[in-house]
Design an enzyme around this catalytic site. Structure first.
Site, short mmCIF file in Angstrom:
data_model
loop_
_atom_site.label_atom_id
_atom_site.label_comp_id
_atom_site.label_asym_id
_atom_site.label_seq_id
_atom_site.Cartn_x
_atom_site.Cartn_y
_atom_site.Cartn_z
N SER A 32 -10.68 -1.22 4.13
CA SER A 32 -9.75 -1.33 5.32
C SER A 32 -9.49 -0.23 5.67
O SER A 32 -8.81 0.67 5.04
CB SER A 32 -8.94 -2.35 4.73
OG SER A 32 -9.33 -3.74 4.37
N GLU A 91 -4.70 2.85 6.86
CA GLU A 91 -4.64 2.51 5.28
C GLU A 91 -5.12 3.94 4.69
O GLU A 91 -4.65 4.34 3.57
CB GLU A 91 -5.07 1.59 4.76
CG GLU A 91 -4.92 0.93 3.42
CD GLU A 91 -5.47 -0.30 2.99
OE1 GLU A 91 -5.45 -1.33 3.87
OE2 GLU A 91 -6.05 -0.57 2.09
N ARG A 134 0.86 -1.12 0.04
CA ARG A 134 -0.02 -0.01 -0.10
C ARG A 134 0.92 1.34 0.08
O ARG A 134 0.41 2.19 0.54
CB ARG A 134 -1.03 -0.07 1.05
CG ARG A 134 -1.80 -1.01 1.34
CD ARG A 134 -2.76 -1.10 -0.03
NE ARG A 134 -3.86 -2.17 0.28
CZ ARG A 134 -3.42 -3.49 -0.23
NH1 ARG A 134 -2.37 -3.66 -1.06
NH2 ARG A 134 -4.32 -4.27 0.00
C1 LIG Z 1 -15.52 -1.39 -0.29
C2 LIG Z 1 -14.20 -0.99 -0.43
C3 LIG Z 1 -13.37 -2.24 -0.61
C4 LIG Z 1 -12.19 -1.73 -0.77
N1 LIG Z 1 -11.18 -2.83 -1.27
C5 LIG Z 1 -9.77 -2.66 -1.24
C6 LIG Z 1 -9.03 -3.56 -1.53
O1 LIG Z 1 -9.38 -4.82 -1.46
N2 LIG Z 1 -7.57 -3.34 -1.75
C7 LIG Z 1 -7.17 -2.01 -1.70
O2 LIG Z 1 -6.09 -1.62 -1.88
N3 LIG Z 1 -8.03 -1.10 -1.47
C8 LIG Z 1 -9.39 -1.09 -1.35
N4 LIG Z 1 -10.08 -0.25 -1.04
C9 LIG Z 1 -9.68 1.08 -0.90
C10 LIG Z 1 -9.68 1.97 -2.24
O3 LIG Z 1 -10.75 1.57 -3.21
C11 LIG Z 1 -8.42 1.92 -2.97
O4 LIG Z 1 -7.37 2.22 -1.90
C12 LIG Z 1 -8.49 2.87 -4.25
O5 LIG Z 1 -7.44 2.37 -5.10
C13 LIG Z 1 -8.50 4.19 -4.21
O6 LIG Z 1 -8.72 4.89 -5.30
P1 LIG Z 1 -9.47 6.22 -5.57
O7 LIG Z 1 -9.45 6.75 -6.78
O8 LIG Z 1 -10.84 6.09 -4.87
O9 LIG Z 1 -8.60 7.17 -4.70
P2 LIG Z 1 -8.89 8.23 -3.72
O10 LIG Z 1 -9.44 7.57 -2.53
O11 LIG Z 1 -9.72 9.32 -4.17
O12 LIG Z 1 -7.44 8.90 -3.15
C14 LIG Z 1 -6.87 8.04 -2.28
C15 LIG Z 1 -5.28 8.86 -2.42
O13 LIG Z 1 -4.55 8.84 -3.62
C16 LIG Z 1 -4.41 9.97 -4.29
N5 LIG Z 1 -4.57 10.02 -5.79
C17 LIG Z 1 -5.86 9.70 -6.39
N6 LIG Z 1 -5.90 9.70 -7.75
C18 LIG Z 1 -4.60 10.40 -7.88
C19 LIG Z 1 -3.96 10.94 -9.10
N7 LIG Z 1 -4.46 10.70 -10.44
N8 LIG Z 1 -2.37 11.46 -8.95
C20 LIG Z 1 -2.21 11.49 -7.80
N9 LIG Z 1 -2.85 10.93 -6.60
C21 LIG Z 1 -3.75 10.66 -6.82
C22 LIG Z 1 -5.37 10.91 -3.58
O14 LIG Z 1 -4.60 12.28 -3.24
C23 LIG Z 1 -5.28 10.22 -2.15
O15 LIG Z 1 -3.87 10.53 -1.37
C24 LIG Z 1 -11.57 -0.50 -0.76
C25 LIG Z 1 -12.56 0.65 -0.55
C26 LIG Z 1 -13.86 0.21 -0.56
C27 LIG Z 1 -14.91 1.52 -0.20
#
Ligand SMILES: Cc1cc2nc3c(=O)[nH]c(=O)nc-3n(C[C@H](O)[C@H](O)[C@H](O)COP(=O)(O)OP(=O)(O)OC[C@H]3O[C@@H](n4cnc5c(N)ncnc54)[C@H](O)[C@@H]3O)c2cc1C
Length: 307
Positions: free
Chosen positions: A226, A296, A177
């Site tokens: 998580s 996380e 992560r």
């Molecule tokens: C039900 C559920 C299940 C999940 N299961 C998992 C799992 O199995 N494994 C896992 O790893 N995660 C899981 N997650 C967490 C999440 O989905 C992941 O971490 C996902 O990759 C986050 O992506 P996001 O686009 O929503 O990022 P955001 O939540 O919008 O941002 C997360 C971080 O990334 C940065 N960011 C986003 N886009 C960019 C960009 N283009 N450039 C620079 N920085 C950026 C943001 O600034 C922030 O710091 C889960 C979440 C939920 C709600």
């Protein structure tokens, strides 16, 4: 305080995308929590992103890139500065052989659908991870023993001064992560090297993973997945459950009864409720096992110290 009208005028002189003032971030997070952003910008292209970074620099404004908000806890007071959403600017997917190039704004879900259709295998285990490719790159998202960086061969990003940089996979250290990419970047696109697969078999793997997720995770309530990272040699969920914390509630934030490493928003939880519950869980697990759980999820807009 930001002089919004002047800044909006300045941005709009050259901006092709859309711009919202005082946009509630609760509508942009999977937790359905978060106060307003001073400005919420959806740039139309790379030049628009550069323009925003330039203005932020010239005006000493803070900025933050949001993906799909599925790993965020945004404070109740929101974000002072400009939130940049790149889902319109970088939403392309293309492939040549087994190499796929996709924009940071592409949903992981859509990327997987594309790969399945074209028989490009390697991402199936990430099925059901919400969010954008940019967020997945930032966090090295992973599931069921796979991580996005196992398939990434190159990424392209903007540094805070608007310069486009490229990094080969070998130049990036990616761990659980996390990566050693600079903290203040805007991910533009990633190139993923996959391998030939059979679409029917790939779909079967994904269906199985989605089923396991539905069985284990509280998917009917808002959450950010998580909350804590896996501590060395153990599982956060196991420690939280063993400490008897399933169902523990502060306001409308609750440690899920289904999966102890999820904190769910059972109705109208505030960010404060979630933050306090995170601290409570950390303290109780530490008292019981001497393990300091590390979040996380990412925290946005908090004035107080976050865990
Ligand atoms: C039900 C559920 C299940 C999940 N299961 C998992 C799992 O199995 N494994 C896992 O790893 N995660 C899981 N997650 C967490 C999440 O989905 C992941 O971490 C996902 O990759 C986050 O992506 P996001 O686009 O929503 O990022 P955001 O939540 O919008 O941002 C997360 C971080 O990334 C940065 N960011 C986003 N886009 C960019 C960009 N283009 N450039 C620079 N920085 C950026 C943001 O600034 C922030 O710091 C889960 C979440 C939920 C709600």
């Amino acid at each position: 305080m930001m002089d919004k009208i002047r800044i909006i005028q300045k941005i709009k002189q050259r901006f092709k995308g859309s711009l919202l003032a005082d946009e509630p971030l609760s509508g942009h997070t999977s937790y359905r929590i978060g106060g307003p952003a001073d400005l919420f910008a959806l740039p139309g292209d790379l030049d628009d992103v550069r323009l925003l970074l330039d203005i932020c620099h010239a005006e000493s404004l803070d900025w933050f890139v949001i993906g799909r908000g599925s790993n965020l806890l945004v404070s109740d007071t929101g974000f002072r500065g400009i939130v940049i959403d790149v889902s319109d600017a970088f939403n392309h997917i293309s492939s040549r052989g087994t190499v796929v190039t996709a924009g940071a704004g592409v949903l992981l879900w859509d990327l997987l659908r594309y790969c399945t259709e074209f028989g490009l295998s390697g991402l199936e285990e990430l099925s059901g991870v919400p969010g954008s490719l940019g967020g997945a790159v930032r966090l090295n998202a992973g599931a069921f023993g796979e991580e996005i960086f196992n398939t990434i061969s190159r990424i392209k990003f903007l540094d805070p001064t608007g310069i486009v940089e490229k990094r080969e996979r070998a130049e990036i250290r990616a761990g659980y992560r996390q990566t050693d990419l600079p903290r203040r970047i805007v991910v533009i696109e990633a190139e993923l090297t996959l391998h030939d697969g059979n679409p029917t078999e790939m779909q079967a793997v994904q269906d199985n993973i989605l089923k396991r997720r539905r069985e284990r995770q509280p998917l009917s309530l808002p959450s950010a997945g998580s909350v804590f990272k896996r501590p060395e040699g153990d599982y956060a969920g196991r420690l939280i459950e063993e400490a008897g914390l399933k169902g523990l509630r502060i306001g409308d934030a609750m440690v899920s009864k289904k999966h102890a490493n999820f904190i769910v928003n059972v109705h109208v939880a505030s960010a404060r409720d979630v933050l306090h519950l995170i601290r409570e869980v950390q303290e109780r697990v530490f008292e019981r096992f001497g393990v300091r759980l590390e979040p996380e999820i990412h925290f946005v807009g908090f004035e107080e110290t976050v865990p």
